[in-house]
Design an enzyme around this catalytic site. Structure first.
Site, PDB file in Angstrom:
ATOM      1  N   ASP A   1       0.965  -1.305  -0.077  1.00  0.00           N
ATOM      2  CA  ASP A   1       0.128   0.013   0.113  1.00  0.00           C
ATOM      3  C   ASP A   1       0.721   1.213  -0.040  1.00  0.00           C
ATOM      4  O   ASP A   1       0.897   1.827   1.116  1.00  0.00           O
ATOM      5  CB  ASP A   1      -1.222   0.042   1.227  1.00  0.00           C
ATOM      6  CG  ASP A   1      -1.934  -1.056   1.061  1.00  0.00           C
ATOM      7  OD1 ASP A   1      -2.630  -1.321  -0.110  1.00  0.00           O
ATOM      8  OD2 ASP A   1      -2.271  -1.796   2.118  1.00  0.00           O
TER       9      ASP A   1
ATOM     10  N   LYS B   1       0.457  -7.873  -3.070  1.00  0.00           N
ATOM     11  CA  LYS B   1      -0.662  -7.132  -3.488  1.00  0.00           C
ATOM     12  C   LYS B   1      -0.840  -5.845  -3.982  1.00  0.00           C
ATOM     13  O   LYS B   1      -0.162  -4.784  -3.076  1.00  0.00           O
ATOM     14  CB  LYS B   1      -1.858  -7.109  -2.469  1.00  0.00           C
ATOM     15  CG  LYS B   1      -3.145  -6.644  -2.825  1.00  0.00           C
ATOM     16  CD  LYS B   1      -4.261  -7.011  -1.765  1.00  0.00           C
ATOM     17  CE  LYS B   1      -4.404  -5.871  -0.795  1.00  0.00           C
ATOM     18  NZ  LYS B   1      -4.748  -4.533  -1.044  1.00  0.00           N
TER      19      LYS B   1
ATOM     20  N   ASP C   1      -5.244  -6.105  -6.937  1.00  0.00           N
ATOM     21  CA  ASP C   1      -6.544  -5.715  -6.310  1.00  0.00           C
ATOM     22  C   ASP C   1      -7.285  -4.475  -6.704  1.00  0.00           C
ATOM     23  O   ASP C   1      -7.091  -3.508  -6.118  1.00  0.00           O
ATOM     24  CB  ASP C   1      -5.946  -5.612  -4.907  1.00  0.00           C
ATOM     25  CG  ASP C   1      -7.256  -5.353  -3.967  1.00  0.00           C
ATOM     26  OD1 ASP C   1      -8.375  -5.698  -4.338  1.00  0.00           O
ATOM     27  OD2 ASP C   1      -7.021  -4.913  -2.729  1.00  0.00           O
TER      28      ASP C   1
ATOM     29  N   LYS D   1     -10.425  -4.402  -8.004  1.00  0.00           N
ATOM     30  CA  LYS D   1     -11.965  -4.516  -7.579  1.00  0.00           C
ATOM     31  C   LYS D   1     -12.925  -3.914  -8.792  1.00  0.00           C
ATOM     32  O   LYS D   1     -13.527  -2.854  -8.721  1.00  0.00           O
ATOM     33  CB  LYS D   1     -12.106  -3.667  -6.394  1.00  0.00           C
ATOM     34  CG  LYS D   1     -11.683  -4.206  -5.065  1.00  0.00           C
ATOM     35  CD  LYS D   1     -11.891  -3.528  -3.811  1.00  0.00           C
ATOM     36  CE  LYS D   1     -11.246  -4.122  -2.509  1.00  0.00           C
ATOM     37  NZ  LYS D   1      -9.676  -3.731  -2.394  1.00  0.00           N
TER      38      LYS D   1
ATOM     39  N   ASP E   1     -18.281  -3.142 -13.632  1.00  0.00           N
ATOM     40  CA  ASP E   1     -18.739  -2.366 -14.719  1.00  0.00           C
ATOM     41  C   ASP E   1     -19.495  -3.467 -15.465  1.00  0.00           C
ATOM     42  O   ASP E   1     -19.933  -4.461 -14.999  1.00  0.00           O
ATOM     43  CB  ASP E   1     -17.624  -1.959 -15.672  1.00  0.00           C
ATOM     44  CG  ASP E   1     -17.943  -0.761 -16.329  1.00  0.00           C
ATOM     45  OD1 ASP E   1     -19.059  -0.406 -17.039  1.00  0.00           O
ATOM     46  OD2 ASP E   1     -16.824   0.229 -16.438  1.00  0.00           O
TER      47      ASP E   1
ATOM     48  N   PRO F   1     -20.465  -6.317 -18.160  1.00  0.00           N
ATOM     49  CA  PRO F   1     -19.763  -7.453 -18.460  1.00  0.00           C
ATOM     50  C   PRO F   1     -18.649  -7.186 -19.611  1.00  0.00           C
ATOM     51  O   PRO F   1     -17.426  -7.895 -19.276  1.00  0.00           O
ATOM     52  CB  PRO F   1     -20.888  -8.606 -19.045  1.00  0.00           C
ATOM     53  CG  PRO F   1     -22.049  -8.155 -18.190  1.00  0.00           C
ATOM     54  CD  PRO F   1     -21.888  -6.689 -18.152  1.00  0.00           C
TER      55      PRO F   1
ATOM     56  N   THR G   1     -16.937  -4.779 -20.650  1.00  0.00           N
ATOM     57  CA  THR G   1     -15.954  -3.805 -20.215  1.00  0.00           C
ATOM     58  C   THR G   1     -15.121  -4.362 -19.211  1.00  0.00           C
ATOM     59  O   THR G   1     -13.694  -4.640 -19.244  1.00  0.00           O
ATOM     60  CB  THR G   1     -16.524  -2.602 -19.511  1.00  0.00           C
ATOM     61  OG1 THR G   1     -17.419  -1.974 -20.392  1.00  0.00           O
ATOM     62  CG2 THR G   1     -15.462  -1.648 -19.181  1.00  0.00           C
TER      63      THR G   1
ATOM     64  N   THR H   1     -15.617  -4.714   3.914  1.00  0.00           N
ATOM     65  CA  THR H   1     -15.686  -4.724   5.659  1.00  0.00           C
ATOM     66  C   THR H   1     -15.875  -3.525   6.204  1.00  0.00           C
ATOM     67  O   THR H   1     -16.120  -3.231   7.300  1.00  0.00           O
ATOM     68  CB  THR H   1     -14.293  -5.528   6.333  1.00  0.00           C
ATOM     69  OG1 THR H   1     -13.352  -4.837   5.484  1.00  0.00           O
ATOM     70  CG2 THR H   1     -14.200  -6.795   5.877  1.00  0.00           C
TER      71      THR H   1
ATOM     72  N   GLN I   1      -7.913  -1.412  11.601  1.00  0.00           N
ATOM     73  CA  GLN I   1      -8.684  -2.587  11.616  1.00  0.00           C
ATOM     74  C   GLN I   1      -9.369  -3.065  12.693  1.00  0.00           C
ATOM     75  O   GLN I   1      -8.906  -2.636  13.828  1.00  0.00           O
ATOM     76  CB  GLN I   1      -7.833  -3.604  11.210  1.00  0.00           C
ATOM     77  CG  GLN I   1      -6.974  -3.687   9.788  1.00  0.00           C
ATOM     78  CD  GLN I   1      -7.869  -3.964   8.564  1.00  0.00           C
ATOM     79  OE1 GLN I   1      -9.199  -4.102   8.648  1.00  0.00           O
ATOM     80  NE2 GLN I   1      -7.086  -4.142   7.487  1.00  0.00           N
TER      81      GLN I   1
ATOM     82  N   GLY J   1      -0.621  -6.158   5.627  1.00  0.00           N
ATOM     83  CA  GLY J   1       0.247  -5.063   5.154  1.00  0.00           C
ATOM     84  C   GLY J   1       1.101  -4.409   6.146  1.00  0.00           C
ATOM     85  O   GLY J   1       2.283  -5.144   6.476  1.00  0.00           O
ATOM     86  N   ARG J   2       0.590  -3.628   6.998  1.00  0.00           N
ATOM     87  CA  ARG J   2       1.196  -2.757   8.005  1.00  0.00           C
ATOM     88  C   ARG J   2       2.018  -3.691   8.998  1.00  0.00           C
ATOM     89  O   ARG J   2       3.357  -3.330   9.403  1.00  0.00           O
ATOM     90  CB  ARG J   2       0.550  -1.758   8.707  1.00  0.00           C
ATOM     91  CG  ARG J   2       0.206  -0.542   7.651  1.00  0.00           C
ATOM     92  CD  ARG J   2      -0.991   0.233   8.161  1.00  0.00           C
ATOM     93  NE  ARG J   2      -2.252  -0.809   8.022  1.00  0.00           N
ATOM     94  CZ  ARG J   2      -3.368  -0.153   8.233  1.00  0.00           C
ATOM     95  NH1 ARG J   2      -3.439   1.190   8.718  1.00  0.00           N
ATOM     96  NH2 ARG J   2      -4.466  -0.778   8.063  1.00  0.00           N
TER      97      ARG J   2
HETATM   98  O1  C5P Z   1      -1.951  -2.840   6.551  1.00  0.00           O
HETATM   99  P1  C5P Z   1      -3.103  -4.097   6.603  1.00  0.00           P
HETATM  100  O2  C5P Z   1      -2.639  -5.415   6.900  1.00  0.00           O
HETATM  101  O3  C5P Z   1      -4.308  -3.443   7.547  1.00  0.00           O
HETATM  102  O4  C5P Z   1      -3.726  -4.054   5.063  1.00  0.00           O
HETATM  103  C1  C5P Z   1      -4.625  -4.861   4.784  1.00  0.00           C
HETATM  104  C2  C5P Z   1      -4.605  -4.735   3.069  1.00  0.00           C
HETATM  105  O5  C5P Z   1      -6.079  -5.285   2.877  1.00  0.00           O
HETATM  106  C3  C5P Z   1      -5.091  -3.542   2.623  1.00  0.00           C
HETATM  107  O6  C5P Z   1      -4.490  -3.294   1.599  1.00  0.00           O
HETATM  108  C4  C5P Z   1      -6.354  -3.275   2.536  1.00  0.00           C
HETATM  109  O7  C5P Z   1      -7.057  -2.373   1.778  1.00  0.00           O
HETATM  110  C5  C5P Z   1      -7.018  -4.678   2.202  1.00  0.00           C
HETATM  111  N1  C5P Z   1      -8.470  -4.840   2.799  1.00  0.00           N
HETATM  112  C6  C5P Z   1      -8.739  -4.817   4.019  1.00  0.00           C
HETATM  113  N2  C5P Z   1     -10.069  -5.125   3.875  1.00  0.00           N
HETATM  114  C7  C5P Z   1     -10.793  -5.519   3.103  1.00  0.00           C
HETATM  115  C8  C5P Z   1     -10.413  -5.722   1.955  1.00  0.00           C
HETATM  116  C9  C5P Z   1      -9.042  -5.341   1.600  1.00  0.00           C
HETATM  117  O8  C5P Z   1      -7.935  -4.583   4.839  1.00  0.00           O
HETATM  118  N3  C5P Z   1     -12.140  -5.839   3.535  1.00  0.00           N
END
Ligand code: C5P
Length: 243
Positions: free
Chosen positions: A11, A33, A60, A62, A65, A67, A69, A124, A195, A215-216
């Protein structure tokens, strides 16, 4: 192997920042990702550069649009060499079917491995009240997630992205050959960041996740390689060292 199940979310907004992470982490994780931020900043070269360094890519983007396209866009993403691409289940059966078919045709024509095409169900960030009142979709979030997961499977998709809390009901509805890609993962004792509904790597794998998106906890760690290795160890431990 445990590492194949770990997807690191890049990210970041530049290729330099992304590749600094890829260079460190490629030997230790299964996939990277690339989301809308990096892809919109750097374009397809981001995918190529990661692949040249031995990394696989989950694109990722997402898509949502009509079908035709989405099918054409999915074809192009297949040419870039993505291993996983995704779209919104809310785009409907015809859109998902068109994308799945286009990807299979394109991978066949190129003689490459067919990327997994997976669906995003209810985001989420959306709670039941927003889903009921803003989107005008009745029922619980879980019911809608399972409904869309089954629709994605019917369309020929290979899996969904889902919160760790939804893994078991999707597994029960869609069976064992369906991939569940799960973000919201936090090892014990690591910061939650923004989160809310989190789970440890071990618990998510035990509940049936196929892949974990992290991610983080890795990218912002003092030592990203150590952080990744410790998550891989945790995954391997509960996978019985088999996969
Ligand atoms: O840094 P972190 O572990 O929270 O990153 C989670 C990754 O998963 C981010 O790229 C976030 O956009 C993605 N994501 C999420 N929840 C979702 C869909 C995608 O955290 N429902």
């Amino acid at each position: 192997m445990g590492k194949e199940k770990l997807i690191v979310a890049l990210d970041v907004d530049s290729l330099d920042k992304a590749l600094a992470l890829v260079d460190k982490l490629a030997p230790h994780v299964g996939m990277f990702k690339v989301g809308m931020e990096l892809f919109n900043a750097e374009g397809p070269q981001a995918v190529r550069a990661i692949r040249e360094r031995g990394g696989k890519v989950f694109l990722d983007l997402k898509m949502h649009d009509i079908p035709t396209t989405v099918a054409k866009a999915a074809r192009v993403l297949t040419r870039h060499g993505a291993s996983i691409i995704n779209l919104h289940a809310g785009g409907g059966l015809a859109m998902m079917q068109a994308a799945a078919q286009a990807v299979e045709e394109e991978a066949g024509a190129l003689g490459i491995e067919c990327p997994l095409v997976i669906a995003v169900t209810v985001l989420t960030s959306m709670d039941q009240s927003a889903m009921n009142n803003q989107l005008n979709i009745p029922g619980t979030v879980e019911e809608q997630v399972v409904h869309w997961a089954k629709l994605a499977q019917q369309a020929g998709l290979q899996g969904v992205v889902a919160s760790p809390l939804e893994i078991e009901s999707i597994r029960a509805a869609c069976g064992h050959d369906f991939s569940i890609v799960t973000p919201g993962i936090r090892p014990a004792g690591v910061k939650k960041d923004d989160q809310h509904r989190i789970m440890t790597p071990a618990k998510a794998i035990e509940r049936g996740a196929s892949y974990l998106v992290v991610g983080r906890p890795i990218t912002a760690a003092d030592n990203p390689v150590d952080a990744a290795r410790s998550i891989v160890e945790e995954i391997t431990r509960v996978s019985g060292g088999v996969k």
